[in-house]
Scaffold this motif. Structure first.
Motif, mmCIF file in Angstrom:
data_model
loop_
_atom_site.group_PDB
_atom_site.id
_atom_site.type_symbol
_atom_site.label_atom_id
_atom_site.label_comp_id
_atom_site.label_asym_id
_atom_site.label_seq_id
_atom_site.Cartn_x
_atom_site.Cartn_y
_atom_site.Cartn_z
ATOM 1 N N THR A 202 -2.210 -2.471 4.752
ATOM 2 C CA THR A 202 -1.819 -3.431 3.724
ATOM 3 C C THR A 202 -1.570 -4.810 4.324
ATOM 4 O O THR A 202 -2.059 -5.837 3.820
ATOM 5 C CB THR A 202 -0.565 -2.944 2.993
ATOM 6 O OG1 THR A 202 -0.829 -1.675 2.390
ATOM 7 C CG2 THR A 202 -0.135 -3.937 1.928
ATOM 8 N N GLY A 241 6.539 -6.938 -1.631
ATOM 9 C CA GLY A 241 6.183 -6.482 -2.959
ATOM 10 C C GLY A 241 4.928 -5.633 -2.976
ATOM 11 O O GLY A 241 4.880 -4.586 -3.642
ATOM 12 N N VAL A 242 3.900 -6.063 -2.246
ATOM 13 C CA VAL A 242 2.653 -5.294 -2.194
ATOM 14 C C VAL A 242 2.897 -3.940 -1.536
ATOM 15 O O VAL A 242 2.385 -2.899 -1.996
ATOM 16 C CB VAL A 242 1.564 -6.081 -1.442
ATOM 17 C CG1 VAL A 242 0.314 -5.234 -1.258
ATOM 18 C CG2 VAL A 242 1.222 -7.361 -2.190
ATOM 19 N N ARG A 244 5.663 -2.221 -1.456
ATOM 20 C CA ARG A 244 6.390 -1.349 -2.384
ATOM 21 C C ARG A 244 5.464 -0.808 -3.462
ATOM 22 O O ARG A 244 5.598 0.345 -3.890
ATOM 23 C CB ARG A 244 7.555 -2.108 -2.997
ATOM 24 C CG ARG A 244 8.325 -1.311 -4.036
ATOM 25 C CD ARG A 244 9.649 -1.939 -4.379
ATOM 26 N NE ARG A 244 10.597 -1.852 -3.271
ATOM 27 C CZ ARG A 244 11.890 -2.199 -3.383
ATOM 28 N NH1 ARG A 244 12.365 -2.641 -4.519
ATOM 29 N NH2 ARG A 244 12.696 -2.099 -2.332
ATOM 30 N N ALA A 245 4.499 -1.636 -3.898
ATOM 31 C CA ALA A 245 3.565 -1.193 -4.933
ATOM 32 C C ALA A 245 2.708 -0.024 -4.464
ATOM 33 O O ALA A 245 2.345 0.851 -5.260
ATOM 34 C CB ALA A 245 2.670 -2.355 -5.364
ATOM 35 N N VAL A 246 2.361 0.009 -3.165
ATOM 36 C CA VAL A 246 1.549 1.105 -2.620
ATOM 37 C C VAL A 246 2.420 2.133 -1.910
ATOM 38 O O VAL A 246 1.914 3.025 -1.219
ATOM 39 C CB VAL A 246 0.450 0.571 -1.679
ATOM 40 C CG1 VAL A 246 -0.505 -0.325 -2.443
ATOM 41 C CG2 VAL A 246 1.044 -0.154 -0.480
ATOM 42 N N ASP A 247 3.765 1.989 -2.037
ATOM 43 C CA ASP A 247 4.723 2.973 -1.527
ATOM 44 C C ASP A 247 4.618 3.151 -0.014
ATOM 45 O O ASP A 247 4.554 4.280 0.491
ATOM 46 C CB ASP A 247 4.533 4.320 -2.223
ATOM 47 C CG ASP A 247 5.761 5.211 -2.067
ATOM 48 O OD1 ASP A 247 6.853 4.663 -1.850
ATOM 49 O OD2 ASP A 247 5.614 6.448 -2.144
#
Length: 414
Positions: A202, A241-242, A244-247
């Motif tokens: 990421t 944020g990114v 967290r979005a992809v865990d």
């Protein structure tokens, strides 16, 4: 007055005073995190002006620490050209592998021996206290005095390690959480693996895209230096944020984003580096350490007895220095470098984040926060007041000559 508004006022006044006397403070043994911590202690436990509910305080500390780490790791990633980080890849990898494991084992052993906690809790506490804090380390290796007194290579090693091990502590912590029964083993093993792999992927993609976007904007002359500083800060927040979005692990993702951005943008990243570093170490740290001062569990420290301060002192003395000295051959550093590197591995924001993260994930042993917060407070004090004398000791030759050459005279002037 509302406690939150009073906190804003006190931190704001402190920031103004630090800005006004910034040069004078840099010549003393005081540091910005230490001053903010002392102000929090004065406003909270001593005078009783500010009282934050336990749950709210833990949530604030976790989220403020997470955001501060993201911006801090962007600053670390941009501190040197990417080629300089490649030049110290070997010692950094040694510290991020054998060094981290050694520090985690030593701290876990001290936890079990001196605090008498179960093995699983000792492992979790050792994992939380393992990473070298990039925020406190920045006050040691960045700025004019550090550039004059320390060689660039040593500063690059400390920066690279403090950037990498904050994220790489995540798998150690989540496996420790599985050990205490907070989460199932299968879930935590997957979380640990994806936390590292997903963060690297990421961060690499996000940083590459951001770097090439900035290069394109620069060719059109639509960006100025101030915009680059703000962009770097926002990029670190975006990485959180990114991730967290992809865990996946946002802390490692932020550092990976910074490195990829550094590589993609080239020398232009150096434009924002010094401003971002100075702003971070002088001002952005203030709210978190003020909150820590307010939240320090003094009564729990007293109730824990004499073993607790002994544990905190033992962690500062034994967690890192013996491990670094034992790795002399693979690190390939001289004795003076090893002694400086072994002592200056401060414990701060990253430990606070993982301690509050562990509590949020279900680790309920109160000794985790009691012991961990004392170690962080003591490290902030001790490493803060020894930073200036330590740099001077190194610059004047220390106890060894490293073959008759003084590396402090070969400091990078970049």
């Amino acid at each position: 007055m509302d406690p939150l508004l009073l906190s804003y006022a006190l931190v704001g006044v402190l920031a103004v005073l630090l800005a006004f006397w910034s040069s004078a403070i840099r010549r003393t043994v005081l540091t910005e995190p230490l001053l903010a911590l002392c102000l929090g202690v004065l406003a909270g436990p001593v005078l009783g002006l500010i009282d934050v509910a336990d749950q709210l305080g833990a949530e604030l500390m976790r989220e403020v620490g997470r955001a501060l780490l993201a911006v801090s790791l962007m600053a670390v990633a941009l501190r040197f050209p990417i080629a300089d980080y490649r030049a110290v890849l070997r010692p950094v990898l040694v510290l991020l592998s054998a060094g981290m494991v050694g520090m985690a084992l030593v701290t876990a052993g001290l936890s079990g021996l001196l605090l008498g906690v179960p093995l699983a809790v000792a492992v979790l506490l050792g994992s939380c206290l393992t990473p070298t804090d990039p925020v406190l380390a920045s006050s040691i290796v960045s700025g004019g005095p550090a550039e004059r007194q320390l060689p660039a290579r040593l500063r690059q090693v400390i920066s690279g390690e403090s950037g990498g091990n904050d994220g790489l502590a995540f798998p150690l912590v989540v496996l420790g959480l599985a050990g205490v029964g907070a989460q199932p083993w299968g879930d935590e093993v997957w979380s640990a693996a994806w936390g590292v792999a997903g963060a690297v992927i990421t961060g690499g993609v996000l940083g590459w895209l951001a770097g090439h976007a900035v290069r394109a904007a620069s060719r059109r002359e639509t960006l100025d230096q101030g915009s680059l500083v703000i962009f770097a800060v926002l990029l670190g927040v975006a990485a959180l944020g990114v991730a967290r979005a992809v865990d996946t692990d946002g802390i490692l993702a932020a550092f990976s984003t910074g490195l990829a951005y550094n590589a993609a943008i080239g020398d232009r990243a150096r434009v924002a580096e010094q401003t971002l570093d100075d702003s971070l170490t002088r001002y952005l740290v203030l709210p978190l350490f003020f909150l820590l001062g307010v939240e320090l569990p003094w009564r729990d420290w007293i109730d824990a007895g004499w073993r607790l301060p002994l544990f905190a002192v033992a962690v500062l003395l034994l967690r890192r220095l013996p491990v670094v000295l034992a790795l002399k051959v693979p690190l390939g550093l001289g004795w003076r470098d090893l002694l400086f590197l072994g002592w200056f591995g401060p414990i701060g924001v990253s430990a606070l984040f993982y301690l509050t993260f562990s509590r949020d994930e279900g680790a309920r042993d109160p000794l985790l926060w009691t012991a961990g917060s004392l170690v962080v407070a003591l490290s902030t004090l001790v490493h803060g007041v020894t930073a200036m004398p330590g740099r001077r000791w190194y610059a004047t030759g220390g106890l060894a000559s490293d073959g008759g050459h003084d590396p402090a005279r070969r400091v990078s002037r970049r």
